[in-house]
Scaffold this motif. Structure first.
Motif, PDB file in Angstrom:
ATOM      1  N   GLN B 903       0.829  -1.212   0.000  1.00 51.63           N
ATOM      2  CA  GLN B 903       0.000   0.000   0.000  1.00 51.63           C
ATOM      3  C   GLN B 903       0.866   1.266   0.000  1.00 51.63           C
ATOM      4  O   GLN B 903       1.913   1.316   0.611  1.00 51.63           O
ATOM      5  CB  GLN B 903      -0.895  -0.012   1.229  1.00 51.63           C
ATOM      6  N   LYS B 904       0.371   2.282  -0.721  1.00 49.85           N
ATOM      7  CA  LYS B 904       1.085   3.568  -0.768  1.00 49.85           C
ATOM      8  C   LYS B 904       0.055   4.688  -0.751  1.00 49.85           C
ATOM      9  O   LYS B 904      -1.091   4.508  -1.164  1.00 49.85           O
ATOM     10  CB  LYS B 904       1.898   3.667  -2.074  1.00 49.85           C
ATOM     11  N   ILE B 905       0.521   5.842  -0.312  1.00 48.60           N
ATOM     12  CA  ILE B 905      -0.386   6.980  -0.291  1.00 48.60           C
ATOM     13  C   ILE B 905      -0.518   7.557  -1.699  1.00 48.60           C
ATOM     14  O   ILE B 905       0.471   7.682  -2.431  1.00 48.60           O
ATOM     15  CB  ILE B 905       0.082   8.057   0.717  1.00 48.60           C
ATOM     16  N   VAL B 906      -1.760   7.882  -2.075  1.00 51.57           N
ATOM     17  CA  VAL B 906      -2.036   8.511  -3.370  1.00 51.57           C
ATOM     18  C   VAL B 906      -3.083   9.603  -3.164  1.00 51.57           C
ATOM     19  O   VAL B 906      -3.668   9.714  -2.099  1.00 51.57           O
ATOM     20  CB  VAL B 906      -2.583   7.489  -4.401  1.00 51.57           C
ATOM     21  N   GLY B 907      -3.303  10.379  -4.222  1.00 49.35           N
ATOM     22  CA  GLY B 907      -4.395  11.348  -4.208  1.00 49.35           C
ATOM     23  C   GLY B 907      -5.521  10.838  -5.098  1.00 49.35           C
ATOM     24  O   GLY B 907      -5.298  10.024  -5.997  1.00 49.35           O
ATOM     25  N   LEU B 908      -6.735  11.287  -4.797  1.00 51.87           N
ATOM     26  CA  LEU B 908      -7.874  10.903  -5.630  1.00 51.87           C
ATOM     27  C   LEU B 908      -8.669  12.151  -5.967  1.00 51.87           C
ATOM     28  O   LEU B 908      -8.869  13.013  -5.112  1.00 51.87           O
ATOM     29  CB  LEU B 908      -8.825   9.958  -4.883  1.00 51.87           C
ATOM     30  N   ILE B 909      -9.095  12.241  -7.239  1.00 58.61           N
ATOM     31  CA  ILE B 909     -10.070  13.295  -7.565  1.00 58.61           C
ATOM     32  C   ILE B 909     -11.243  12.660  -8.285  1.00 58.61           C
ATOM     33  O   ILE B 909     -11.061  11.696  -9.046  1.00 58.61           O
ATOM     34  CB  ILE B 909      -9.469  14.428  -8.438  1.00 58.61           C
ATOM     35  N   PRO B 910     -12.444  13.157  -8.036  1.00 57.03           N
ATOM     36  CA  PRO B 910     -13.600  12.571  -8.728  1.00 57.03           C
ATOM     37  C   PRO B 910     -13.558  12.954 -10.201  1.00 57.03           C
ATOM     38  O   PRO B 910     -13.155  14.063 -10.554  1.00 57.03           O
ATOM     39  CB  PRO B 910     -14.800  13.210  -8.020  1.00 57.03           C
ATOM     40  N   ILE B 911     -13.981  12.030 -11.035  1.00 60.25           N
ATOM     41  CA  ILE B 911     -13.976  12.274 -12.469  1.00 60.25           C
ATOM     42  C   ILE B 911     -14.857  13.482 -12.807  1.00 60.25           C
ATOM     43  O   ILE B 911     -14.522  14.298 -13.641  1.00 60.25           O
ATOM     44  CB  ILE B 911     -14.504  11.026 -13.225  1.00 60.25           C
ATOM     45  N   ASP B 912     -15.979  13.592 -12.081  1.00 59.89           N
ATOM     46  CA  ASP B 912     -16.892  14.707 -12.385  1.00 59.89           C
ATOM     47  C   ASP B 912     -16.438  16.015 -11.737  1.00 59.89           C
ATOM     48  O   ASP B 912     -17.081  17.049 -11.915  1.00 59.89           O
ATOM     49  CB  ASP B 912     -18.335  14.365 -11.965  1.00 59.89           C
ATOM     50  N   ARG B 913     -15.368  15.969 -10.962  1.00 66.39           N
ATOM     51  CA  ARG B 913     -14.798  17.159 -10.285  1.00 66.39           C
ATOM     52  C   ARG B 913     -15.814  17.836  -9.341  1.00 66.39           C
ATOM     53  O   ARG B 913     -15.653  18.990  -8.987  1.00 66.39           O
ATOM     54  CB  ARG B 913     -14.319  18.203 -11.308  1.00 66.39           C
ATOM     55  N   LYS B 914     -16.858  17.094  -8.996  1.00 73.17           N
ATOM     56  CA  LYS B 914     -17.890  17.706  -8.158  1.00 73.17           C
ATOM     57  C   LYS B 914     -18.186  16.901  -6.905  1.00 73.17           C
ATOM     58  O   LYS B 914     -18.354  17.455  -5.822  1.00 73.17           O
ATOM     59  CB  LYS B 914     -19.195  17.836  -8.974  1.00 73.17           C
ATOM     60  N   SER B 915     -18.289  15.586  -7.076  1.00 70.57           N
ATOM     61  CA  SER B 915     -18.757  14.764  -5.954  1.00 70.57           C
ATOM     62  C   SER B 915     -17.647  14.587  -4.932  1.00 70.57           C
ATOM     63  O   SER B 915     -16.562  14.104  -5.255  1.00 70.57           O
ATOM     64  CB  SER B 915     -19.169  13.389  -6.459  1.00 70.57           C
ATOM     65  N   SER B 916     -17.945  14.967  -3.690  1.00 68.98           N
ATOM     66  CA  SER B 916     -16.913  14.746  -2.683  1.00 68.98           C
ATOM     67  C   SER B 916     -16.938  13.279  -2.256  1.00 68.98           C
ATOM     68  O   SER B 916     -17.984  12.624  -2.242  1.00 68.98           O
ATOM     69  CB  SER B 916     -17.089  15.683  -1.493  1.00 68.98           C
ATOM     70  N   ILE B 917     -15.757  12.798  -1.905  1.00 62.26           N
ATOM     71  CA  ILE B 917     -15.586  11.369  -1.654  1.00 62.26           C
ATOM     72  C   ILE B 917     -15.627  11.137  -0.151  1.00 62.26           C
ATOM     73  O   ILE B 917     -14.807  11.683   0.580  1.00 62.26           O
ATOM     74  CB  ILE B 917     -14.224  10.910  -2.222  1.00 62.26           C
ATOM     75  N   PRO B 918     -16.556  10.333   0.336  1.00 64.38           N
ATOM     76  CA  PRO B 918     -16.639  10.132   1.788  1.00 64.38           C
ATOM     77  C   PRO B 918     -15.366   9.476   2.339  1.00 64.38           C
ATOM     78  O   PRO B 918     -14.833   8.540   1.732  1.00 64.38           O
ATOM     79  CB  PRO B 918     -17.839   9.195   1.964  1.00 64.38           C
ATOM     80  N   GLU B 919     -14.906   9.977   3.468  1.00 63.82           N
ATOM     81  CA  GLU B 919     -13.774   9.347   4.126  1.00 63.82           C
ATOM     82  C   GLU B 919     -14.182   7.937   4.535  1.00 63.82           C
ATOM     83  O   GLU B 919     -15.313   7.711   4.949  1.00 63.82           O
ATOM     84  CB  GLU B 919     -13.355  10.173   5.349  1.00 63.82           C
ATOM     85  N   GLY B 920     -13.243   7.016   4.415  1.00 63.38           N
ATOM     86  CA  GLY B 920     -13.543   5.631   4.758  1.00 63.38           C
ATOM     87  C   GLY B 920     -14.066   4.814   3.593  1.00 63.38           C
ATOM     88  O   GLY B 920     -14.265   3.605   3.712  1.00 63.38           O
ATOM     89  N   SER B 921     -14.274   5.465   2.435  1.00 59.05           N
ATOM     90  CA  SER B 921     -14.733   4.724   1.260  1.00 59.05           C
ATOM     91  C   SER B 921     -13.712   3.670   0.860  1.00 59.05           C
ATOM     92  O   SER B 921     -12.509   3.862   1.040  1.00 59.05           O
ATOM     93  CB  SER B 921     -14.926   5.663   0.065  1.00 59.05           C
ATOM     94  N   HIS B 922     -14.205   2.586   0.309  1.00 59.16           N
ATOM     95  CA  HIS B 922     -13.312   1.552  -0.216  1.00 59.16           C
ATOM     96  C   HIS B 922     -13.048   1.826  -1.689  1.00 59.16           C
ATOM     97  O   HIS B 922     -13.938   2.264  -2.409  1.00 59.16           O
ATOM     98  CB  HIS B 922     -13.958   0.167  -0.085  1.00 59.16           C
ATOM     99  N   ILE B 923     -11.816   1.537  -2.095  1.00 57.51           N
ATOM    100  CA  ILE B 923     -11.497   1.711  -3.511  1.00 57.51           C
ATOM    101  C   ILE B 923     -11.617   0.343  -4.179  1.00 57.51           C
ATOM    102  O   ILE B 923     -11.010  -0.635  -3.720  1.00 57.51           O
ATOM    103  CB  ILE B 923     -10.079   2.272  -3.681  1.00 57.51           C
ATOM    104  N   VAL B 924     -12.463   0.287  -5.198  1.00 64.71           N
ATOM    105  CA  VAL B 924     -12.658  -0.989  -5.900  1.00 64.71           C
ATOM    106  C   VAL B 924     -12.536  -0.754  -7.412  1.00 64.71           C
ATOM    107  O   VAL B 924     -12.704   0.354  -7.905  1.00 64.71           O
ATOM    108  CB  VAL B 924     -14.051  -1.614  -5.597  1.00 64.71           C
ATOM    109  N   GLN B 925     -12.235  -1.849  -8.090  1.00 63.55           N
ATOM    110  CA  GLN B 925     -12.088  -1.776  -9.537  1.00 63.55           C
ATOM    111  C   GLN B 925     -13.460  -1.650 -10.197  1.00 63.55           C
ATOM    112  O   GLN B 925     -13.680  -0.817 -11.049  1.00 63.55           O
ATOM    113  CB  GLN B 925     -11.399  -3.068 -10.018  1.00 63.55           C
ATOM    114  N   ASP B 926     -14.374  -2.515  -9.757  1.00 60.62           N
ATOM    115  CA  ASP B 926     -15.681  -2.608 -10.408  1.00 60.62           C
ATOM    116  C   ASP B 926     -16.747  -2.420  -9.340  1.00 60.62           C
ATOM    117  O   ASP B 926     -16.868  -3.226  -8.423  1.00 60.62           O
ATOM    118  CB  ASP B 926     -15.796  -3.995 -11.070  1.00 60.62           C
ATOM    119  N   GLN B 927     -17.506  -1.345  -9.475  1.00 59.92           N
ATOM    120  CA  GLN B 927     -18.489  -1.063  -8.416  1.00 59.92           C
ATOM    121  C   GLN B 927     -19.617  -2.072  -8.394  1.00 59.92           C
ATOM    122  O   GLN B 927     -20.331  -2.180  -7.395  1.00 59.92           O
ATOM    123  CB  GLN B 927     -19.050   0.352  -8.579  1.00 59.92           C
ATOM    124  N   ASN B 928     -19.807  -2.817  -9.484  1.00 57.26           N
ATOM    125  CA  ASN B 928     -20.908  -3.775  -9.521  1.00 57.26           C
ATOM    126  C   ASN B 928     -20.466  -5.217  -9.295  1.00 57.26           C
ATOM    127  O   ASN B 928     -21.236  -6.147  -9.489  1.00 57.26           O
ATOM    128  CB  ASN B 928     -21.648  -3.683 -10.864  1.00 57.26           C
TER     129      ASN B 928
END
Lengths: 89, 998
Positions: B903-928
């Protein structure tokens, strides 16, 4: 609640102390080579004895000294307490 | 308003003071000194509740803690309390009691249909029935069962009462003021010991109040009064009534529950309702007495059936008759005293004695008074639904398994006695393994485990002479060891009646073709047949039988049922009772209120509040505070109708554009002094410290021995052997202990001292491009140029006449300074800064803006240093020295810490540049993807980047650096959000760190 005799302050209630783990573990010397086995033993391996055990406590709400406490892990009986510089047999 | 069952003269109640109360809406009265139970019985009321499972009518059974049935909802002094034991609660004016577990009323209870369906409710019924379908449990079965089987209703009102905790130390604690307790306390007090005598009931004396005995030619009651009066006059003795010692903990710590003012009509403002005492006693006398054991028979739960000693107590203490046509059903002599007491009050009892005809002092006396005694007799079944009307009694055959003759006799109460059970709860809690005493068919304490000594009935001695003797001896010997004084006391002359042997018989057989319920445990509705079923189904361990049948699991802890349950199991299993063993006794002995446990630790007193010296200013300037440990920190300063989001954005933006100040007093500060301080820091931190010049600060990273990051912060060299360390707010205490550990235990040879100075210094950070201009105004005589005071520089200069320290360090990533002054000058400094900063557009900023600033700069903090990350995970491996040794270094070589995909630290930005990302969210490849969806990482910190005007988050992600440029989903099932994100560098703003050095 345990009643612990701080070698510096006398008998005090457990809530003045904080538990600090196994007192028999010795940290490998600084600046000396240590095998990974010895290091892992120091960091991770702990006996969990039932019965007499020497452990560290810190008198955090008192003199802030770390002390040794020989305690029965099953009955909580405390046999002896000592300064960390002293030996408990 | 007459009380048909009140005797004219008997009793210890105060007949001069009437107290009115209501029961199920009906207006009644009693006297001062009554319990709810005694007042109701005086009024002829016996039906007070419905049973737990079958909703059978239930009345009073005991006269104190042993009561299994009479639990009421009681409203008094402005609060409503469930499950109040009517036999213990004293009457107070205006009290209102109602029955529990019945609907619509105790007289007509729909749930009673369970009683007629009882063949469908055997032991384990709930376990067996409600297993399927599984999904029904939460929504259908459980709420229904809870409603049907509930006890009282807890109030949802805020408890306005005051509760207190008290810590006390004594030489001898005596738990119970019966004869043995009084004797012990008296002997110890005479030896000069510090004694606490605790009595659960309002009146001292225990059985001395009800037994027909004399001591030194005084009645038991008068002798008790004499001793108590003398004890109260002694300065070394504390005497407490209404105080129950309910728990025996380690190292002779006992806990006592004192009902201070529940019995008072009026009390002063600060009088607590109840008080919890933590008593550390050098020695403890357990004089807790014994509780009468019932005999089991058919419908033995019908209202009007009492323990025989309770019936006697109602007469002698409260002047109340439990009935006027009593049947006394006994296997021993003590119930004869109850019969004689009835007789004395002109009531004719019939005694049914399971023993064969024989003679003893009491039997002879009863005979001589003309009492009808029937030997080899017992009650088979009680008749009557809401009150006993008659009883079917039988003459037992020689083997006591069938009847030679059966008849029905009229009665209005049955007083039952199956001999006595010592109250060994406290002894058992102290660690004492109990032993079974064949002579009394009960458990008594065995070898001491702590400093406890059981005396009197609690130790299985049921004669007054023996109890007093043991009391005096033990009280004297135990205290003499402590006080080294021994006062000789002559043991008084005792006059008491001699008891014959009891009958080892506790369960009446049933005639053929009759099958009334025979209850063992009243409160949980456990009958003989339930225990038989449990054994038939293969339960053997008494702990399992207990849990399967719920025997002894109610709030009365099986005080009247445990031994009879054990006896049944042993009879069926053909084992002796000691082999069956007993279940564990646990504190509290009787239920205590939550309020007492909590004590004063509510609201503001829940934990200490730490405020910075500038707190008042923050308050005045509309700061909204956030808890940081015990500290209150301004989260943001609200202007007008601003939301948190708007305010923090404004504050952060102002720092980026102008200048802002932030209260950083809460940062941990540790003063480090000594010739080996540099060497010590070099071992504690991962980076090099030997060459830090005086007047310079350095950022440092400390690890635990397992290689995980523990804390970070800056340390400044004030002088040759003097350093000032800062820690994060959260880790301040841990870091200090950590340093002390190494200095005291691991490297005592290092000559270094550490001390916390967190509260000695007030701190303010000035951050923003205009901070240098502002600083020059604050320090007109100081050269604030980049050369004179560079990044990581340090100066000690006067701040408008007060000493101050300037550190050029930055958490916000902007050009910034931290100023420390003594705490007393904190407010002065802050106000000066606000005044001087005006022309530069200075605004205060809170922790929310502070977070925004550090997140978009990619500076790690608590959410990243979460006890799972090593330096390279959070891009801090540059601070890890390869040359020197330090705490945790050897662990960094571990294989798992060095795999490429770690694991490494990275930055994330939403593709739509609008939706804020809840802290604690899991990062997944496929949301479905099908669950469990493989987790690639998690979002640790989120903010709205004021620099780029879109959301930005930090995340810890598997193989993070190689993921940059790729797209994923940040999924938060908690917030029901899934946001498509792009992975970027964690340094979103000023990646080269130019600003802090500008």
């Amino acid at each position: 609640m345990l009643y612990i005799k701080c070698p510096y302050c006398g008998l005090r209630a457990q809530k003045e102390f904080s538990y600090g783990g196994d007192a028999t573990v010795k940290r490998p010397n600084i600046n000396e080579e240590v095998s990974s086995e010895d290091w892992d033993n120091f960091v991770y391996m702990r006996k969990s004895p039932r019965g007499k055990h020497v452990e560290l406590w810190q008198h955090i709400a008192g003199c802030r000294q770390w002390i040794k406490v020989q305690r029965d892990t099953a009955t909580h009986e405390i046999f002896q307490t000592a300064k960390v510089t002293e030996e408990i047999r | 308003m007459s009380q048909p069952f009140r005797l004219n003269k008997e009793g210890l109640i105060n007949r001069n003071k009437k107290i009115s109360f209501t029961f199920n809406g009906k207006k009644l009265f009693g006297y001062e000194g009554d319990t709810i139970a005694s007042a109701l019985i005086a009024n002829g009321i016996h039906l007070v509740g419905r049973s737990f499972k079958y909703h059978r009518p239930r009345g009073f059974f005991g006269a104190g803690v042993e009561e299994p049935n009479a639990k009421l909802q009681v409203e008094f002094n402005g609060h409503s309390e469930p499950n109040v034991n009517a036999t213990e609660m004293e009457l107070v004016e205006g009290l209102s009691a109602t029955s529990q577990n019945c609907w619509p009323s105790v007289n007509f209870d729909i749930g009673a249909i369970n009683n007629f369906l009882k063949m469908f409710f055997p032991a384990g019924f709930y376990y067996k029935t409600f297993m399927w379908p599984k999904s029904f449990w939460y929504k259908i079965y459980e709420p229904f069962i809870r409603k049907a089987a509930g006890l009282g209703v807890a109030s949802i009102e805020k408890d306005k009462e005051r509760y207190e905790h008290k810590f006390e130390y004594c030489d001898l604690l005596v738990t119970g003021s019966g004869p043995s307790g009084l004797a012990s306390a008296y002997a110890a007090a005479k030896n000069g010991a510090k004694v606490i005598l605790a009595e659960d009931k309002p009146r001292f004396g225990g059985t001395l109040l009800t037994d027909d005995v004399s001591i030194d030619n005084l009645s038991g009651k008068d002798w008790a009064e004499k001793i108590i009066t003398e004890l109260k006059s002694m300065p070394n003795v504390t005497v407490k009534n209404r105080s129950q010692v309910f728990g025996y903990y380690d190292h002779n710590m006992l806990v006592m529950f004192e009902r201070v003012s529940d019995h008072l009509e009026k009390k002063s403002k600060f009088t607590p309702r109840q008080r919890l005492w933590y008593i550390r006693a050098k020695e403890t006398i357990l004089s807790t007495g014994s509780i009468e054991r019932p005999i089991v028979f058919g419908n033995n739960d019908t209202p009007g059936i009492f323990l025989s000693a309770a019936a006697k107590e109602y007469m002698k203490v409260y002047g109340v008759l439990v009935g006027k046509k009593p049947l006394i059903f006994t296997n021993n002599d003590s119930a004869y005293e109850t019969a004689l007491e009835f007789k004395k009050n002109n009531v004719e009892p019939i005694i049914l004695d399971t023993r064969e005809e024989h003679s003893s002092e009491l039997i002879d006396e009863a005979k001589s008074k003309g009492i009808d005694i029937r030997f080899s007799h017992g009650v088979i079944v009680a008749n009557g639904y809401k009150k006993v009307k008659s009883a079917k009694i039988g003459k037992l055959n020689k083997d006591k398994n069938s009847f030679e003759k059966i008849e029905t006799v009229d009665c209005d109460c049955i007083c039952v006695s199956g001999f006595w059970t010592p109250s060994v709860h406290l002894a058992s809690q102290s660690g004492n393994k109990l032993k079974y005493e064949e002579k009394i068919d009960a458990f008594i304490p065995d070898k001491k485990k702590q400093h406890e000594t059981s005396v009197g009935a609690a130790n299985g001695s049921f004669t007054l002479e023996e109890s007093l003797k043991h009391g005096f001896e033990n009280g004297s010997n135990l205290s003499a060891k402590i006080t080294e004084t021994k006062t000789e006391i002559s043991i008084p002359n005792v006059n008491e009646k001699k008891y014959g042997a009891h009958d080892k018989f506790w369960c009446m057989p049933l005639p053929k073709n009759e099958n009334p319920k025979r209850f063992v445990d009243f409160q949980n509705d456990v009958s003989v047949s339930d225990i038989e079923i449990a054994l038939r189904e293969g339960y053997r361990s008494i702990e399992h039988v207990k849990r399967y049948t719920t025997l002894g699991m109610a709030t009365d802890q099986g005080r009247t049922s445990n031994l009879n349950g054990l006896q049944l199991v042993s009879n069926i299993e053909n084992k002796i009772v000691p082999e069956v063993g007993h279940t564990t006794f646990r504190p509290p002995f009787t239920p205590i209120t939550i309020g007492t446990i909590v004590g004063r630790e509510v609201g503001m007193e829940y934990m200490p509040t730490r405020k910075t010296p500038m707190h008042e200013w923050h308050e005045k300037n509309n700061a909204v505070f956030v808890d940081a440990g015990a500290w209150k920190r301004p989260r943001y300063y609200k202007e007008g109708n601003e939301t948190l989001f708007e305010a923090s954005k404004r504050e952060a933006k102002n720092v980026r554009e102008n200048v802002g100040i932030c209260d950083v007093t809460t940062l941990g500060k540790i003063d480090i002094k000594g010739p080996d301080a540099a060497e010590f820091l070099n071992r504690v931190y991962t980076n090099a410290w030997m060459k830090l010049p005086i007047g310079k600060a350095r950022y440092g990273l400390m690890l635990r021995e397992d290689g995980i990051v523990m804390d970070d912060g800056t340390t400044t060299r004030i002088s040759e052997n003097h350093y000032h360390m800062t820690t994060t707010t959260a880790q301040a205490a841990n870091v200090l202990s950590h340093l002390e550990y190494y200095l005291q235990i691991v490297w005592p040879e290092l000559n270094v001292n550490v001390v916390s100075t967190t509260e000695q210094w007030a701190g303010a950070a000035i951050a923003g491009p205009k901070s240098r201009d502002m600083l020059s105004k604050l320090y007109p005589d100081l050269d604030v140029s980049n050369d004179a005071l560079p990044f990581m520089g340090y100066k000690e200069v006067e701040f408008f006449g007060v000493p101050s320290r300037i550190f050029r360090i930055s958490f916000s990533g902007e050009l910034a300074y931290e100023i420390n002054v003594k705490s007393d000058h904190g407010m002065f400094m802050w106000e000066k800064m606000m005044e001087v900063g005006k022309e530069f557009g200075n605004q205060p900023y809170g922790t929310e803006a502070l977070s925004t600033l550090r997140i978009e700069m990619g500076h790690v903090a608590g959410p990243e240093l979460d006890g799972r990350t090593i330096p390279s995970d959070v891009s801090l491996n540059g601070l890890v020295s390869k040359k020197k040794d330090f705490i945790g270094k050897n662990s960094l070589g571990r294989e798992a810490f060095n795999v490429e995909s770690r694991q490494k630290i990275v930055g994330l930005i939403p593709i739509d540049r609008k939706s804020s990302i809840p802290e604690g969210s899991h990062i997944v490849q496929d949301q479905n993807a099908k669950l469990p969806n493989p987790k690639l990482g998690h979002v640790s910190s989120s903010c709205w980047s004021v620099e780029n005007n879109n959301p930005f988050s930090l995340a810890i992600m598997k193989d993070g650096k190689n993921m940059i440029g790729k797209k994923f989903f940040a999924v938060s099932p908690l917030k029901n959000k899934s946001i498509e994100v792009e992975v970027i560098s964690s340094h979103y703003v000023d990646p080269e760190g130019k600003r802090v050095r500008s």
